[in-house]
Design a protein around this motif. Structure first.
Motif, PDB file in Angstrom:
ATOM      1  N   UNK A 266       0.820  -1.312   0.043  1.00 48.80           N
ATOM      2  CA  UNK A 266      -0.011   0.106  -0.107  1.00 48.80           C
ATOM      3  C   UNK A 266       0.977   1.156  -0.059  1.00 48.80           C
ATOM      4  N   UNK A 267       0.645   2.028  -0.860  1.00 43.91           N
ATOM      5  CA  UNK A 267       1.323   3.470  -1.113  1.00 43.91           C
ATOM      6  C   UNK A 267       0.308   4.555  -0.411  1.00 43.91           C
ATOM      7  N   UNK A 268       0.889   4.869   0.862  1.00 44.80           N
ATOM      8  CA  UNK A 268      -0.148   6.050   1.494  1.00 44.80           C
ATOM      9  C   UNK A 268       0.137   7.426   0.921  1.00 44.80           C
ATOM     10  N   UNK A 269       1.286   7.486   0.213  1.00 38.58           N
ATOM     11  CA  UNK A 269       1.493   8.670  -0.525  1.00 38.58           C
ATOM     12  C   UNK A 269       1.808   9.878   0.375  1.00 38.58           C
ATOM     13  N   UNK A 270       2.454   9.400   1.804  1.00 38.66           N
ATOM     14  CA  UNK A 270       2.785  10.414   2.431  1.00 38.66           C
ATOM     15  C   UNK A 270       4.277  10.934   2.638  1.00 38.66           C
ATOM     16  N   UNK A 271       5.089  10.264   1.634  1.00 39.99           N
ATOM     17  CA  UNK A 271       6.676  10.612   1.494  1.00 39.99           C
ATOM     18  C   UNK A 271       6.906  10.758  -0.070  1.00 39.99           C
ATOM     19  N   UNK A 272       7.925  11.702  -0.140  1.00 36.75           N
ATOM     20  CA  UNK A 272       8.265  11.933  -1.642  1.00 36.75           C
ATOM     21  C   UNK A 272       8.928  10.388  -2.369  1.00 36.75           C
ATOM     22  N   UNK A 273       8.353  10.108  -3.259  1.00 36.07           N
ATOM     23  CA  UNK A 273       9.061   8.763  -4.034  1.00 36.07           C
ATOM     24  C   UNK A 273       8.334   7.739  -3.618  1.00 36.07           C
ATOM     25  N   UNK A 274       7.265   7.601  -2.599  1.00 33.03           N
ATOM     26  CA  UNK A 274       6.493   6.452  -2.149  1.00 33.03           C
ATOM     27  C   UNK A 274       6.036   5.680  -3.263  1.00 33.03           C
ATOM     28  N   UNK A 275       5.382   6.245  -4.323  1.00 41.55           N
ATOM     29  CA  UNK A 275       4.944   5.458  -5.302  1.00 41.55           C
ATOM     30  C   UNK A 275       6.021   4.605  -6.026  1.00 41.55           C
ATOM     31  N   UNK A 276       7.297   5.186  -6.539  1.00 35.85           N
ATOM     32  CA  UNK A 276       8.359   4.244  -7.173  1.00 35.85           C
ATOM     33  C   UNK A 276       8.807   3.319  -6.123  1.00 35.85           C
ATOM     34  N   UNK A 277       8.755   3.676  -4.586  1.00 37.03           N
ATOM     35  CA  UNK A 277       9.039   2.676  -3.685  1.00 37.03           C
ATOM     36  C   UNK A 277       8.147   1.540  -3.828  1.00 37.03           C
ATOM     37  N   UNK A 278       6.781   1.713  -3.604  1.00 37.92           N
ATOM     38  CA  UNK A 278       5.891   0.700  -3.701  1.00 37.92           C
ATOM     39  C   UNK A 278       6.090  -0.112  -4.830  1.00 37.92           C
TER      40      UNK A 278
END
Length: 374
Positions: A109-121
């Motif tokens: 789950x990408x919570x979208x709370x940090x920069x780059x979270x989508x790429x990390x997920x």
């Protein structure tokens, strides 16, 4: 040579959970695949707070060939953040599930709370696919504000996991909570004064969710990842003192361990088990009592309520409030204490307004719960 002790312990815990699920689903247990075992060289763990991302896997960390379960076999999903707990769980599940005739997939789950979270997920998802999990989804969610940032993120995460389980028809969703998480939960419940159910911590099983690692400590998952050369990503939020659980983890528990001696985490987890047994018994009693004293109109007989022990009576009141539409996460002990006074301290007081727009009223010897809009 056999697997590292931490790897073996995690596999055993996962195997027990999966065996129960396979039995529930009526899956015949297949003979295990036999192959020479080899133990991979240990890899250094990623330091806490680092932003190193998960790399590519060339083989299953076990070193053994994978024989996936047949298409159409029951599916188990693993909730994976990319941290040591969930990666150790996912790897063990990928190793054990096919031997029990189960398919295994994952959701990150990408919570979208940090920069780059989508790429990390997405990188976490790629790593899981290379471990043999299928299907694997990286699901973005929008985190609201209700109940504070931690509760809002949790609600969004579980909503995404529920949706994924429904979408894929999953038998269960495995969560990577450990004994350390359980100890933190008990301390948080104690601080909030939320009663025995909160002190009972997290259940090993609730609905579609299973927590196979609840009897193992967090160090075991890190050792397992290191022994299997599985890089992990440590979420900076887990060490951010702005979050209550992070303060409990990095400030409160270390102080308790220092001044009370070792074993505090284990003792708190044991306390949770004992409280859960008691809470389960009281809940069963309350369910029977509620059924017996509910009137034909759906209200509760005040006279018979008053005869119940307080612990049972308040559980009956909680069940009635939830049934009327109170949100479970917003109904606290102080609300139930106020409702209890309508039974034990009646002085003609007016209706009580509870979370979720629910009203509790004493009328003609009965207690009525209803939505104010009804």
């Amino acid at each position: 040579m056999g697997p590292h002790p931490a790897v073996a312990a995690i596999r055993l815990a996962v195997r027990r959970t999966l065996a129960d699920l396979a039995a529930e689903a009526g899956v015949p247990v297949a003979a295990p695949v036999r192959a020479p075992q080899s133990r991979p060289a240990a890899a250094a763990l990623v330091p806490a707070g680092a932003t190193t991302l998960i790399g590519n896997a060339r083989r299953h960390p076990s070193g053994l060939p994978r024989t996936p379960a047949a298409p159409g076999s029951p599916l188990v999903l693993v909730a994976v953040s990319g941290g040591a707990d969930s990666m150790a769980l996912a790897t063990a599940t990928a190793f054990e599930a096919p031997k029990l005739g189960l398919r295994v997939g994952a959701v990150t789950v990408d919570h979208g709370l940090q920069a780059g979270s989508a790429e990390r997920a997405e990188q976490v998802a790629v790593r899981l696919r290379e471990l043999g999990l299928d299907p694997v989804e990286a699901v973005p969610v929008r985190v609201g504000r209700d109940g504070g940032p931690e509760n809002a993120a949790r609600d969004a995460r579980y909503a995404a996991l529920d949706a994924a389980a429904d979408r894929h028809g999953a038998l269960a969703v495995l969560l990577g909570h450990t004994r350390d998480d359980q100890a933190e939960t008990v301390l948080l419940g104690l601080a909030r004064g939320s009663g025995a159910r909160s002190l009972a911590g997290m259940p090993a099983q609730k609905g579609r969710y299973r927590r196979p690692l609840l009897e193992l400590d967090r160090a075991a998952t890190r050792q397992a990842c290191s022994a299997q050369s599985i890089p992990v990503w440590d979420d900076p939020h887990n060490s951010d003192p702005a979050y209550t659980r992070a303060r409990v983890r990095h400030e409160v528990l270390p102080v308790l361990e220092k001044h009370l001696g070792g074993g505090v985490v284990e003792a708190l987890a044991r306390t949770a088990r004992l409280f859960r047994d008691d809470a389960d018994a009281l809940d069963q009693w309350a369910a029977l009592a509620e059924r017996d004293l509910r009137t034909a109109e759906g209200s509760l007989d005040v006279g018979r309520l008053a005869e119940l022990p307080p612990a049972v009576r308040r559980r009956v009141l909680r069940r009635a409030a939830l049934r009327a539409g109170c949100p479970a996460g917003g109904l606290f002990a102080r609300h139930l204490e106020s409702v209890d006074l309508l039974v034990t301290g009646w002085r003609g007081q007016g209706p009580l307004h509870l979370p979720g727009g629910v009203e509790a009223t004493r009328r003609c010897g009965t207690l009525v719960f209803r939505r104010q809009s009804d």
